[in-house]
Design a protein around this motif. Structure first.
Motif, PDB file in Angstrom:
ATOM      1  N   TYR A 164      25.645 -42.591 -24.532  1.00  0.00           N
ATOM      2  CA  TYR A 164      24.199 -43.193 -24.415  1.00  0.00           C
ATOM      3  C   TYR A 164      24.268 -44.588 -23.900  1.00  0.00           C
ATOM      4  O   TYR A 164      25.016 -45.353 -23.807  1.00  0.00           O
ATOM      5  N   ILE A 167      19.061 -49.440 -22.743  1.00  0.00           N
ATOM      6  CA  ILE A 167      17.935 -49.922 -22.077  1.00  0.00           C
ATOM      7  C   ILE A 167      18.305 -51.059 -21.098  1.00  0.00           C
ATOM      8  O   ILE A 167      18.906 -51.845 -21.339  1.00  0.00           O
ATOM      9  N   GLY A 185      22.200 -52.386 -24.456  1.00  0.00           N
ATOM     10  CA  GLY A 185      20.921 -52.703 -23.464  1.00  0.00           C
ATOM     11  C   GLY A 185      21.367 -53.950 -22.889  1.00  0.00           C
ATOM     12  O   GLY A 185      21.876 -54.842 -23.231  1.00  0.00           O
ATOM     13  N   LYS A 208      33.625 -52.135 -29.765  1.00  0.00           N
ATOM     14  CA  LYS A 208      34.373 -51.606 -30.852  1.00  0.00           C
ATOM     15  C   LYS A 208      34.573 -49.912 -30.622  1.00  0.00           C
ATOM     16  O   LYS A 208      33.962 -49.549 -29.642  1.00  0.00           O
TER      17      LYS A 208
HETATM   18  C1  LIG Z   1      11.413 -45.914 -25.595  1.00  0.00           C
HETATM   19  C2  LIG Z   1      12.597 -46.412 -26.262  1.00  0.00           C
HETATM   20  O1  LIG Z   1      12.617 -47.320 -27.509  1.00  0.00           O
HETATM   21  S1  LIG Z   1      14.128 -45.822 -25.981  1.00  0.00           S
HETATM   22  C3  LIG Z   1      15.289 -46.929 -26.978  1.00  0.00           C
HETATM   23  C4  LIG Z   1      16.134 -47.930 -26.132  1.00  0.00           C
HETATM   24  N1  LIG Z   1      16.940 -48.612 -26.939  1.00  0.00           N
HETATM   25  C5  LIG Z   1      18.134 -48.732 -26.704  1.00  0.00           C
HETATM   26  O2  LIG Z   1      18.870 -48.650 -25.478  1.00  0.00           O
HETATM   27  C6  LIG Z   1      18.985 -49.372 -27.537  1.00  0.00           C
HETATM   28  C7  LIG Z   1      20.359 -50.234 -26.940  1.00  0.00           C
HETATM   29  N2  LIG Z   1      20.851 -50.583 -28.407  1.00  0.00           N
HETATM   30  C8  LIG Z   1      21.860 -51.678 -28.323  1.00  0.00           C
HETATM   31  O3  LIG Z   1      21.869 -52.628 -27.236  1.00  0.00           O
HETATM   32  C9  LIG Z   1      22.343 -51.887 -29.565  1.00  0.00           C
HETATM   33  O4  LIG Z   1      22.703 -53.334 -29.532  1.00  0.00           O
HETATM   34  C10 LIG Z   1      23.610 -51.192 -29.886  1.00  0.00           C
HETATM   35  C11 LIG Z   1      23.347 -49.688 -30.087  1.00  0.00           C
HETATM   36  C12 LIG Z   1      24.690 -51.471 -28.623  1.00  0.00           C
HETATM   37  C13 LIG Z   1      24.139 -51.916 -31.300  1.00  0.00           C
HETATM   38  O5  LIG Z   1      25.219 -50.803 -31.708  1.00  0.00           O
HETATM   39  P1  LIG Z   1      25.923 -51.585 -33.141  1.00  0.00           P
HETATM   40  O6  LIG Z   1      26.732 -50.331 -33.609  1.00  0.00           O
HETATM   41  O7  LIG Z   1      24.728 -51.873 -34.047  1.00  0.00           O
HETATM   42  O8  LIG Z   1      26.561 -52.848 -32.884  1.00  0.00           O
HETATM   43  P2  LIG Z   1      26.621 -54.394 -33.437  1.00  0.00           P
HETATM   44  O9  LIG Z   1      25.290 -54.773 -33.641  1.00  0.00           O
HETATM   45  O10 LIG Z   1      27.566 -54.087 -34.582  1.00  0.00           O
HETATM   46  O11 LIG Z   1      27.383 -55.172 -32.383  1.00  0.00           O
HETATM   47  C14 LIG Z   1      28.759 -55.065 -32.174  1.00  0.00           C
HETATM   48  C15 LIG Z   1      29.107 -56.029 -30.978  1.00  0.00           C
HETATM   49  O12 LIG Z   1      28.196 -55.910 -29.878  1.00  0.00           O
HETATM   50  C16 LIG Z   1      27.294 -56.933 -29.489  1.00  0.00           C
HETATM   51  N3  LIG Z   1      26.288 -56.514 -28.877  1.00  0.00           N
HETATM   52  C17 LIG Z   1      25.564 -55.079 -29.382  1.00  0.00           C
HETATM   53  N4  LIG Z   1      24.521 -54.938 -28.533  1.00  0.00           N
HETATM   54  C18 LIG Z   1      24.767 -55.663 -27.352  1.00  0.00           C
HETATM   55  C19 LIG Z   1      24.050 -55.859 -26.138  1.00  0.00           C
HETATM   56  N5  LIG Z   1      23.067 -55.152 -25.906  1.00  0.00           N
HETATM   57  N6  LIG Z   1      24.501 -56.867 -25.256  1.00  0.00           N
HETATM   58  C20 LIG Z   1      25.514 -57.743 -25.681  1.00  0.00           C
HETATM   59  N7  LIG Z   1      26.276 -57.604 -26.711  1.00  0.00           N
HETATM   60  C21 LIG Z   1      25.881 -56.653 -27.616  1.00  0.00           C
HETATM   61  C22 LIG Z   1      27.357 -57.373 -30.772  1.00  0.00           C
HETATM   62  O13 LIG Z   1      26.647 -58.832 -30.504  1.00  0.00           O
HETATM   63  C23 LIG Z   1      28.351 -57.295 -31.500  1.00  0.00           C
HETATM   64  O14 LIG Z   1      29.281 -58.259 -30.820  1.00  0.00           O
HETATM   65  P3  LIG Z   1      30.286 -59.211 -31.803  1.00  0.00           P
HETATM   66  O15 LIG Z   1      31.218 -58.264 -32.151  1.00  0.00           O
HETATM   67  O16 LIG Z   1      31.360 -60.046 -30.761  1.00  0.00           O
HETATM   68  O17 LIG Z   1      29.618 -60.052 -32.891  1.00  0.00           O
END
Ligand SMILES: CC(=O)SCCNC(=O)CCNC(=O)[C@H](O)C(C)(C)COP(=O)(O)OP(=O)(O)OC[C@H]1O[C@@H](n2cnc3c(N)ncnc32)[C@H](O)[C@@H]1OP(=O)(O)O
Length: 211
Positions: A164, A167, A185, A208
């Motif tokens: 995956y 964004i 993202g 992780k």
């Molecule tokens: C049309 C539409 O809507 S399409 C949908 C578009 N949406 C997307 O692409 C969603 C992208 N999602 C993300 O980036 C989310 O943050 C995810 C999926 C990566 C988060 O996953 P989770 O399993 O909940 O991760 P979690 O919140 O536990 O974060 C783990 C670590 O990664 C970090 N982290 C998570 N996302 C990001 C990011 N985008 N950039 C930098 N660091 C990040 C967190 O701060 C945390 O860091 P730490 O351990 O140093 O505190």
């Protein structure tokens, strides 16, 4: 083309309906495993229920499994659909997508508005490429991958099964994203990402394991 039925009546499923409307393909309804949605009208079409609820339509419709963004859920729905004997929809491509004749596309993919795939790109099956994504020469995108809006992928990149890509991320040339991994993202990926891990940030770092 036969009428389509789209798995998932959430945000992405409704965007796939909108794509079908733009390319002039009839959609008979949504499928959704959540019983509370069955019978509802969403964006003017019915939620038909689960596969057994439409068994009488088996010869009349094809199923879009890339109506859900989660790669694992998508894979489960593909397996369930295959087992039920329904046929899969062909790949759906928005008319604004720019694509070379030297690309190869499998079945069941959804490629949304404003995306560019240059040349010698391979897209396997049940891949979602959301809006305004740039995919460069010699990239390979394997089964069940989901690429969120605005992702930039340089040349000779391989995105392995079920990954995956979040964004607005960018992926450096000649890198490989391992199977079932997630890129947060807004990240910049500059090295290979192993399987089933979360990488995020600029540059993207290991966050992780996802095992
Ligand atoms: C049309 C539409 O809507 S399409 C949908 C578009 N949406 C997307 O692409 C969603 C992208 N999602 C993300 O980036 C989310 O943050 C995810 C999926 C990566 C988060 O996953 P989770 O399993 O909940 O991760 P979690 O919140 O536990 O974060 C783990 C670590 O990664 C970090 N982290 C998570 N996302 C990001 C990011 N985008 N950039 C930098 N660091 C990040 C967190 O701060 C945390 O860091 P730490 O351990 O140093 O505190």
């Amino acid at each position: 083309m036969k009428s389509l039925v789209i798995w998932g009546c959430g945000g992405h499923g409704r965007e796939v309906l909108h794509l079908c409307e733009q390319i002039g393909i009839e959609v008979m309804g949504f499928l959704d495993e959540r019983p509370e949605y069955k019978g509802q009208i969403i964006d003017d079409i019915p939620v038909l229920g689960d596969l057994p609820d439409i068994s009488s339509l088996q010869e009349k419709v094809r199923i879009v499994c890339a109506g859900v963004g989660s790669p694992r859920l998508k894979k489960r729905l593909v397996e369930k659909t295959k087992k039920s004997g329904f046929q899969f929809a062909e790949t759906l491509v928005h008319p604004s997508v720019f694509m070379s004749k030297r690309n190869r596309l499998g079945v069941g993919n959804v490629i949304c508005e404003g995306t560019i795939l240059t040349t010698n790109v391979v897209i396997e099956n049940f891949v979602i490429i959301n809006r305004s994504v740039n995919i460069s020469h010699d990239d390979r995108i394997e089964d069940y991958v989901t690429i969120a809006p605005g992702v930039q992928i340089a040349g000779n990149v391989t995105i392995q099964e079920g990954a995956y890509i979040g964004i607005g991320s960018s992926i450096r040339e000649k890198t490989t994203i391992g199977p079932w991994s997630v890129i947060g993202g807004g990240s910049f990926v500059k090295e290979d990402v192993p399987e089933q891990t979360l990488y995020a940030g600029v540059p993207a770092k290991f966050k992780k394991n996802l095992l």
